[in-house]
Design a protein around this motif. Structure first.
Motif, mmCIF file in Angstrom:
data_model
loop_
_atom_site.group_PDB
_atom_site.id
_atom_site.type_symbol
_atom_site.label_atom_id
_atom_site.label_comp_id
_atom_site.label_asym_id
_atom_site.label_seq_id
_atom_site.Cartn_x
_atom_site.Cartn_y
_atom_site.Cartn_z
ATOM 1 N N ASN A 198 -37.607 -15.911 -28.222
ATOM 2 C CA ASN A 198 -37.622 -16.601 -26.521
ATOM 3 C C ASN A 198 -38.804 -16.815 -24.960
ATOM 4 O OD1 ASN A 198 -34.839 -16.165 -26.267
ATOM 5 N ND2 ASN A 198 -35.345 -14.019 -26.431
ATOM 6 N N TRP A 199 -40.434 -16.600 -26.516
ATOM 7 C CA TRP A 199 -41.614 -16.915 -25.873
ATOM 8 C C TRP A 199 -41.593 -18.343 -26.477
ATOM 9 C CZ3 TRP A 199 -44.484 -11.693 -28.040
ATOM 10 C CH2 TRP A 199 -44.085 -10.456 -27.553
ATOM 11 N N SER A 200 -42.950 -18.709 -25.818
ATOM 12 C CA SER A 200 -43.915 -20.370 -25.354
ATOM 13 C C SER A 200 -44.953 -19.163 -26.476
ATOM 14 C CB SER A 200 -44.322 -20.904 -24.634
ATOM 15 O OG SER A 200 -45.506 -19.947 -24.340
ATOM 16 N N ALA A 201 -45.349 -20.891 -27.153
ATOM 17 C CA ALA A 201 -46.641 -20.447 -28.202
ATOM 18 C C ALA A 201 -47.899 -20.459 -27.089
ATOM 19 C CB ALA A 201 -47.334 -21.783 -28.378
ATOM 20 N N ASP A 202 -48.343 -19.844 -25.637
ATOM 21 C CA ASP A 202 -48.546 -19.830 -24.646
ATOM 22 C C ASP A 202 -48.907 -18.367 -25.123
ATOM 23 O OD1 ASP A 202 -50.195 -21.686 -24.655
ATOM 24 O OD2 ASP A 202 -49.434 -22.190 -22.472
ATOM 25 N N ASP A 203 -47.175 -17.603 -25.356
ATOM 26 C CA ASP A 203 -47.380 -16.373 -24.699
ATOM 27 C C ASP A 203 -47.347 -15.219 -26.337
ATOM 28 O OD1 ASP A 203 -45.709 -16.170 -22.041
ATOM 29 O OD2 ASP A 203 -43.423 -16.890 -23.573
ATOM 30 N N ILE A 204 -46.725 -16.327 -27.554
ATOM 31 C CA ILE A 204 -47.418 -15.573 -28.414
ATOM 32 C C ILE A 204 -49.246 -15.403 -28.387
ATOM 33 C CG2 ILE A 204 -47.404 -15.880 -30.929
ATOM 34 C CD1 ILE A 204 -44.627 -17.566 -30.776
ATOM 35 N N ALA A 205 -49.773 -16.093 -28.043
ATOM 36 C CA ALA A 205 -51.196 -16.155 -28.462
ATOM 37 C C ALA A 205 -51.883 -15.580 -27.146
ATOM 38 C CB ALA A 205 -52.065 -17.541 -27.772
ATOM 39 N N GLU A 206 -51.512 -15.392 -26.530
ATOM 40 C CA GLU A 206 -51.818 -14.049 -25.179
ATOM 41 C C GLU A 206 -51.008 -12.591 -25.594
ATOM 42 O OE1 GLU A 206 -51.066 -13.231 -21.000
ATOM 43 O OE2 GLU A 206 -49.919 -14.489 -21.097
ATOM 44 N N TYR A 207 -50.266 -12.899 -26.352
ATOM 45 C CA TYR A 207 -50.335 -11.335 -26.770
ATOM 46 C C TYR A 207 -51.198 -11.148 -27.510
ATOM 47 C CZ TYR A 207 -47.194 -7.345 -29.211
ATOM 48 O OH TYR A 207 -46.890 -6.636 -29.343
ATOM 49 N N LEU A 208 -51.369 -11.406 -28.941
ATOM 50 C CA LEU A 208 -52.106 -11.522 -29.244
ATOM 51 C C LEU A 208 -53.477 -11.058 -29.054
ATOM 52 C CD1 LEU A 208 -51.022 -13.939 -32.191
ATOM 53 C CD2 LEU A 208 -51.048 -11.229 -32.188
ATOM 54 N N ALA A 209 -53.985 -12.302 -28.479
ATOM 55 C CA ALA A 209 -55.268 -12.146 -26.843
ATOM 56 C C ALA A 209 -56.229 -10.712 -27.200
ATOM 57 C CB ALA A 209 -56.042 -13.322 -26.411
ATOM 58 N N THR A 210 -54.934 -10.177 -26.229
ATOM 59 C CA THR A 210 -54.835 -8.653 -25.774
ATOM 60 C C THR A 210 -54.516 -7.588 -25.493
ATOM 61 O OG1 THR A 210 -53.059 -10.024 -23.671
ATOM 62 C CG2 THR A 210 -55.553 -11.131 -23.382
ATOM 63 N N GLY A 211 -52.659 -8.208 -26.519
ATOM 64 C CA GLY A 211 -51.801 -6.843 -26.560
ATOM 65 C C GLY A 211 -50.750 -7.104 -25.752
ATOM 66 N N ARG A 212 -50.419 -8.007 -24.522
ATOM 67 C CA ARG A 212 -49.876 -7.949 -24.020
ATOM 68 C C ARG A 212 -49.696 -9.221 -23.131
ATOM 69 N NH1 ARG A 212 -54.194 -4.651 -19.651
ATOM 70 N NH2 ARG A 212 -54.549 -4.167 -21.862
ATOM 71 N N ASP A 270 -57.643 -20.045 -33.698
ATOM 72 C CA ASP A 270 -56.827 -18.811 -35.020
ATOM 73 C C ASP A 270 -55.423 -19.117 -34.307
ATOM 74 O OD1 ASP A 270 -57.906 -19.743 -36.886
ATOM 75 O OD2 ASP A 270 -58.970 -17.562 -36.957
ATOM 76 N N LEU A 271 -55.552 -18.383 -32.725
ATOM 77 C CA LEU A 271 -54.738 -18.102 -32.319
ATOM 78 C C LEU A 271 -53.058 -19.276 -32.198
ATOM 79 C CD1 LEU A 271 -56.271 -15.589 -29.666
ATOM 80 C CD2 LEU A 271 -54.906 -14.916 -31.690
ATOM 81 N N THR A 272 -54.236 -20.018 -31.689
ATOM 82 C CA THR A 272 -53.361 -21.367 -31.162
ATOM 83 C C THR A 272 -52.232 -21.565 -32.929
ATOM 84 O OG1 THR A 272 -54.209 -22.178 -29.579
ATOM 85 C CG2 THR A 272 -52.905 -24.318 -31.013
ATOM 86 N N ALA A 273 -53.140 -21.807 -33.978
ATOM 87 C CA ALA A 273 -52.283 -22.059 -35.546
ATOM 88 C C ALA A 273 -51.016 -20.772 -35.023
ATOM 89 C CB ALA A 273 -53.574 -22.224 -36.528
#
Length: 272
Positions: free
Chosen positions: A91-105, A130-133
């Motif tokens: 249910n998350w976008s790719a941007d949501d995933i990258a943000e979660y990995l970068a910031t923890g939320r 890397d986060l984008t990938a």
């Protein structure tokens, strides 16, 4: 007195956030392949279960690859992010995933358990490329049939009961007294401050250990370059009995669109 202390702690736990939101570029085959290399060498070790021989699937076509895994009572959720799903990162976008990995939320969730250390020491230090990938690869892996099941009934009935506050169950009363100020009667929380509970992976996990331990011991988001503010959830183990924690956890796991199994007082006692 206890309620006053709780509200004081939650106010302190909600500072103004300075989060650098990552914007991902359109995925190319090369980007997806790079993400596959990173995920296979890291994420897969926790999020892919082992068979009786101790082996893990490595083919994205195998539904057990990144399909979720019990890590000693904490559920490492499915990372199969393609398509739509009842729960989780599909249910998350790719941007949501990258943000979660970068910031923890992100707008849906905050890290907890072992994943907090992963973000602190690893993913928050990765490059945007890397986060984008990683995000592009996870969104390319199709959700399995169980993960992609249609959402259950609408959540309005739970929200209406909590709003009316009449003839509430023990779990419902405990939720209003201890959780509602941050996660609200609709279970939607506040983006990047208080996580969403309706449809959350930790809430709907096959094993409830992560949710129980979070209620008992509280939680804290990491401080990262992209999200330096720490958000604190207080511990409730000192004020709630095993029976009360079980009732609260059961309510949350079966409220709104959540459909997880009940929690028993014995489950809670085992984790104190």
């Amino acid at each position: 007195m206890k309620k006053t202390a709780f509200f004081a702690m939650t106010m302190l736990a909600a500072p103004t956030l300075a989060i650098a939101q990552t914007e991902t570029a359109p995925a190319t085959p090369e980007v997806i392949a790079h993400g596959a290399d990173i995920v296979s060498a890291s994420c897969a070790s926790c999020h892919t279960p082992r068979n009786s021989a101790g082996e893990q699937a490595t083919d994205p076509a195998d539904p057990t690859f990144l399909g979720g895994n019990d890590m000693g009572g904490w559920w490492a959720p499915s990372l199969r992010g393609g398509g739509t799903a009842q729960y989780g990162i599909a249910n998350w976008s790719a941007d949501d995933i990258a943000e979660y990995l970068a910031t923890g939320r992100n707008q849906y969730a905050a890290v907890g358990g072992m994943m907090k250390g992963v973000v602190e020491r690893s993913t928050s230090t990765m490059s945007p490329d890397d986060l984008t990938a990683i995000a592009a690869f996870l969104k390319s892996v199709p959700a399995d049939e169980q993960t992609a099941a249609a959402k259950p009934g609408e959540p309005e009935s739970t929200t209406a009961r909590l709003t009316a506050a009449v003839d509430l169950s023990l779990g419902e009363r405990l939720y209003i007294d201890n959780c509602g100020a941050c996660h609200f009667v609709d279970g939607q929380g506040g983006a990047r401050i208080f996580p969403v509970l309706d449809g959350a992976s930790i809430v709907n996990a096959p094993v409830a250990g992560g949710l129980i331990e979070t209620i008992l011991n509280g939680a804290e988001t990491p401080s990262t370059e992209g999200g330096p503010s720490k958000n604190l959830m207080p511990a409730f183990g000192g004020r709630l009995t095993d029976e009360e924690v079980a009732a609260l956890a059961t309510f949350v796991r079966q409220a709104w669109t959540n459909t997880a199994d009940a929690v028993t007082p014995e489950d809670v006692a085992d984790l104190r």
